[in-house]
Design a protein around this motif. Structure first.
Motif, mmCIF file in Angstrom:
data_model
loop_
_atom_site.group_PDB
_atom_site.id
_atom_site.type_symbol
_atom_site.label_atom_id
_atom_site.label_comp_id
_atom_site.label_asym_id
_atom_site.label_seq_id
_atom_site.Cartn_x
_atom_site.Cartn_y
_atom_site.Cartn_z
ATOM 1 N N LEU A 34 20.142 -126.644 23.950
ATOM 2 C CA LEU A 34 20.669 -125.466 24.866
ATOM 3 C C LEU A 34 19.541 -124.816 25.586
ATOM 4 N N TRP A 35 18.616 -124.762 24.859
ATOM 5 C CA TRP A 35 17.374 -123.985 25.415
ATOM 6 C C TRP A 35 16.701 -124.828 26.476
ATOM 7 N N PHE A 36 16.550 -126.319 26.186
ATOM 8 C CA PHE A 36 16.183 -127.183 27.077
ATOM 9 C C PHE A 36 16.952 -127.252 28.346
ATOM 10 N N ILE A 37 18.453 -127.089 28.044
ATOM 11 C CA ILE A 37 19.036 -127.114 29.358
ATOM 12 C C ILE A 37 18.760 -126.059 30.315
ATOM 13 N N ARG A 38 18.738 -124.858 29.820
ATOM 14 C CA ARG A 38 18.398 -123.610 30.445
ATOM 15 C C ARG A 38 17.099 -123.732 31.078
ATOM 16 N N ILE A 39 15.987 -123.952 30.382
ATOM 17 C CA ILE A 39 14.611 -124.225 30.892
ATOM 18 C C ILE A 39 14.674 -125.134 32.311
ATOM 19 N N ARG A 40 15.556 -126.223 32.094
ATOM 20 C CA ARG A 40 15.452 -127.081 33.320
ATOM 21 C C ARG A 40 15.994 -126.567 34.592
ATOM 22 N N TRP A 41 16.952 -125.518 34.371
ATOM 23 C CA TRP A 41 17.599 -124.655 35.482
ATOM 24 C C TRP A 41 16.387 -123.944 36.312
ATOM 25 N N ILE A 42 15.383 -123.767 35.486
ATOM 26 C CA ILE A 42 14.357 -122.699 35.915
ATOM 27 C C ILE A 42 13.377 -123.947 36.824
ATOM 28 N N VAL A 43 13.215 -124.977 36.093
ATOM 29 C CA VAL A 43 12.141 -126.007 36.504
ATOM 30 C C VAL A 43 12.791 -126.644 37.791
ATOM 31 N N ILE A 44 13.962 -126.755 38.059
ATOM 32 C CA ILE A 44 14.625 -127.490 39.173
ATOM 33 C C ILE A 44 14.536 -126.361 40.347
ATOM 34 N N GLY A 45 14.667 -124.940 39.907
ATOM 35 C CA GLY A 45 14.476 -124.141 41.217
ATOM 36 C C GLY A 45 13.123 -123.964 41.483
ATOM 37 N N VAL A 46 11.865 -124.056 40.744
ATOM 38 C CA VAL A 46 10.448 -124.015 40.946
ATOM 39 C C VAL A 46 10.242 -125.322 41.785
ATOM 40 N N ALA A 47 10.657 -126.587 41.254
ATOM 41 C CA ALA A 47 10.477 -127.699 41.728
ATOM 42 C C ALA A 47 10.942 -127.901 43.360
ATOM 43 N N GLY A 48 12.226 -127.608 43.413
ATOM 44 C CA GLY A 48 12.724 -127.759 44.647
ATOM 45 C C GLY A 48 12.037 -126.614 45.676
ATOM 46 N N ALA A 49 11.790 -125.246 45.341
ATOM 47 C CA ALA A 49 11.117 -124.445 46.070
ATOM 48 C C ALA A 49 9.532 -124.794 46.310
ATOM 49 N N GLY A 50 8.791 -125.330 45.472
ATOM 50 C CA GLY A 50 7.553 -125.815 45.602
ATOM 51 C C GLY A 50 7.482 -127.098 46.457
ATOM 52 N N THR A 51 8.399 -127.919 46.385
ATOM 53 C CA THR A 51 8.454 -129.021 47.420
ATOM 54 C C THR A 51 8.560 -128.745 48.869
ATOM 55 N N TRP A 52 9.439 -127.979 49.087
ATOM 56 C CA TRP A 52 9.645 -127.471 50.422
ATOM 57 C C TRP A 52 8.413 -126.504 50.965
ATOM 58 N N ALA A 53 7.813 -125.582 49.950
ATOM 59 C CA ALA A 53 6.781 -125.100 50.446
ATOM 60 C C ALA A 53 5.618 -125.890 50.735
ATOM 61 N N ALA A 54 5.483 -126.922 49.951
ATOM 62 C CA ALA A 54 4.244 -127.974 50.285
ATOM 63 C C ALA A 54 4.743 -128.669 51.618
ATOM 64 N N TYR A 55 6.073 -128.913 51.921
ATOM 65 C CA TYR A 55 6.291 -129.388 52.869
ATOM 66 C C TYR A 55 5.725 -128.789 54.300
ATOM 67 N N PHE A 56 6.055 -127.610 54.130
ATOM 68 C CA PHE A 56 5.900 -126.544 55.351
ATOM 69 C C PHE A 56 4.442 -126.411 55.486
ATOM 70 N N TYR A 57 3.466 -126.502 54.483
ATOM 71 C CA TYR A 57 2.025 -126.377 54.446
ATOM 72 C C TYR A 57 1.671 -127.856 55.089
#
Length: 626
Positions: A34-57
């Motif tokens: 369960l902890w692994f699933i919860r951590i993945r929600w955080i990783v998804i948010g960080v990865a999505g935000a990082g991807t689009w931030a890198a694209y704008f850069y």
């Protein structure tokens, strides 16, 4: 000391430790999944935000494939969460299902990670470092073998990236990841030597991580096993000590020696989980043992006496050693070896029943299993034997004292009655006229004899014992009626002493579970005591009210001399009277409160004392009711 003991199987069977360990691991795995699933929600948010931030850069950044990968991870994490809830709803909670579920999650994440690594430059991508984090997670969640298998997969995937690099078919590294800060950390493009060195370092880092994390996990697992074992031992010890405490409380209530012995043997067999137990006591000659109590043994076995000259085992125990045999052999010298075999006794432990340095008998427990008793069992049974011997000796002493007191009181009763009668004849001048001084002397003598009469009566009352016959006397009693009957005589006594007395008896009072004579005696003793030790002009208040569904509360409060704090612990001791009580009046035997306490013990009542010297005393009694 005679001993041939080997450890027995675990307390709850040979599979108990394994089951406990599996339950512990299952709970840990369920929580981590369960902890692994919860951590993945955080990783998804960080990865999505990082991807689009890198694209704008950097508009050349591969935002589309990376966004698709993040979206895929989001979707399968939703699926994983649903699956986890389904697994939770299954009552069996099979560990294998959670293990498989963990494998699916880790494999999916590694695949997603290497796709992102591919689109961000392959071996030149800084994301490759996150592969080590997955190895750490595998090491925490799964077995050491699984951890090293995943190391192999990671190295194969990384090797594939190296091959793609050499074939020049690798996706170009984004400009964002060509930062000068990364130049020193990553291999130079198309430099075979640098790539191989990088790959070798990566291999070393992966396997070192796997080795460290699995070693730490195994160390923690071994410590967890030790904790489970210690917890099991503590549970067993706590259960035994609790049972022993209950046994001692019941022993303390025994008033017959046979009841105490039977209680000891039955509880010894139950607490030790053994086939049976016995207590053999020495006769007066100290050459023979007689079965005084037995549990789990046949009548034929316990009907025989044991001759110490013919029983080496029992003779050694009487001499002060203990006997413990994990397996009864032919060479173990018993007086009746055929009876041992017939009873199915495979192992046994025997201890001397010893009070100080004097042995009074032998306490034994028997098992139908070989090597049943552990060293800890022997130590515990030794403690049980010592406490049982002490209880036997204490009860014997009490019975002897009770017998002596009752015998002495009965013997005194007849001559006392005769003397009292003769004094009455003389005082009434049936034997001739008396002068005033002679009459005064006779009256003082009669007064003294009245005190002796009270003492004899109180001594006889101490014969009250809580036997099974006495228990049959307990029945519903109208406490309010008894108190009203007592109030009449108490008011007369208070009037003589110049003390005001007030009674408060609640209407519709529930009936007491007691005996009329005993409750009457309890009321009289407490109220007369309060009047006796209250100076002229003082007050006594008596109340009888319902306190709860199981207790009626009796309060006897006075404004008397009070009880010094240092004397309160001895209030219920035979013949004890505090110094200020002796100074206040010569009346009293020091037995009234002893009788009160004995009655309350018999009916399962409780008493509490509050007092202040010079201001008064309050006795609070809780009586069982229906």
């Amino acid at each position: 000391m005679i001993s041939s003991v080997m450890p027995k199987e675990p307390f709850k069977g040979p599979g108990y430790e394994l089951v406990r360990e599996q339950l512990f691991f299952r709970k840990e795995l369920m929580e981590r999944v369960l902890w692994f699933i919860r951590i993945r929600w955080i990783v998804i948010g960080v990865a999505g935000a990082g991807t689009w931030a890198a694209y704008f850069y950097d508009r050349q950044f591969p935002v589309l494939p990376l966004s698709l990968i993040v979206l895929t991870v989001l979707l399968y994490n939703v699926l994983f969460h649903i699956t986890w809830r389904h697994l939770q709803s299954i009552e069996s909670h099979d560990v294998r299902s959670f293990v498989t579920f963990a494998h699916v999650q880790i494999s999916s994440d590694l695949l997603a990670l290497y796709l992102m690594i591919y689109f961000t430059g392959g071996i030149y991508s800084p994301l490759i470092i996150f592969a080590i984090f997955h190895i750490i997670l595998v090491g925490l969640l799964l077995s050491p073998l699984s951890c090293f298998v995943y190391c192999g997969f990671v190295l194969l995937a990384t090797g594939a990236l190296v091959a793609l690099e050499r074939s020049a078919s690798l996706h170009p590294r984004p400009a964002l990841f060509q930062n000068p800060a990364l130049v020193h950390l990553l291999p130079a493009p198309h430099n075979v030597g640098d790539i191989l060195v990088f790959f070798a370092v990566f291999v070393g880092a992966i396997f070192t991580t796997a080795f460290l994390i699995t070693s730490i996990k195994l160390s923690i697992r071994f410590k967890g096993r030790d904790l489970i074992r210690i917890s099991r031992e503590l549970d067993a010890s706590n259960a035994k000590l609790t049972a022993l405490y209950d046994m001692l409380k019941k022993m303390n209530q025994c008033t017959k020696l046979q009841d105490l012995l039977d209680l000891a043997t039955v509880n010894a067999a139950r607490i030790m989980g053994a086939k049976g137990a016995s207590i053999k006591l020495l006769d007066e000659s100290r050459k023979r043992l007689t079965f005084a109590s037995a549990c789990g043994l046949s009548e034929d076995y316990v009907a025989k006496e044991v001759d110490l000259d013919k029983s080496l085992i029992n003779r050694k125990v009487i001499e002060g050693s203990y006997f413990a045999s994990g397996r009864i052999e032919e060479e173990d010298y018993f007086q009746y070896p055929e009876d041992i075999r017939r009873e199915g006794i495979a192992s046994m432990v025997s201890f001397p029943l010893r009070v100080e340095k004097r042995v009074i008998g032998v306490f034994s427990v028997y098992s139908d299993q070989t090597y049943y008793f552990q060293d800890s069992d022997i130590e515990f049974f030794s403690l049980m034997g010592d406490l049982t011997a002490l209880a036997i000796e204490t009860l014997r002493s009490q019975l002897n004292k009770s017998w002596f007191v009752n015998r002495a009181a009965h013997e005194l009763k007849s001559p006392f009655t005769a003397v009292h009668g003769m004094l009455g004849v003389m005082r009434n001048e049936y034997l001739g006229p008396l002068n005033e001084k002679q009459k005064e002397t006779l009256m003082k003598s009669e007064s003294r004899l009245e005190m002796v009469s009270t003492l004899i009566d109180d001594l006889l009352k101490l014969g009250l014992k809580r036997t099974e016959v006495d228990r049959a006397m307990i029945h519903p009693v109208d406490g309010a009626k008894l108190m009203r009957d007592v109030s009449a005589s108490s008011q007369e006594y208070a009037l003589q002493k110049g003390v005001a007395i007030q009674f408060e008896i609640e209407d519709s009072l529930p009936q007491l579970m007691a005996d009329e004579k005993l409750i009457d005696e309890l009321f009289v003793n407490l109220i007369s005591n309060a009047i006796k030790y209250t100076p002229r002009g003082g007050r006594v208040r008596v109340s009888l009210v319902k306190e709860s569904n199981v207790h009626v509360r009796l309060e006897v409060e006075d404004t008397g001399i009070g009880i010094p704090e240092e004397d309160r612990s001895r209030l219920f001791t035979e013949f004890f009277r505090s110094k200020n009580a002796k100074a206040f009046t010569q009346e009293g035997t020091g037995l009234g409160l002893v009788i009160v306490k004995e009655i309350l013990d018999f009916i399962n009542g409780k008493i509490q004392v509050e007092s202040e010297v010079g201001k008064g005393t309050r006795f609070i009694v809780r009586l069982p009711c229906i």
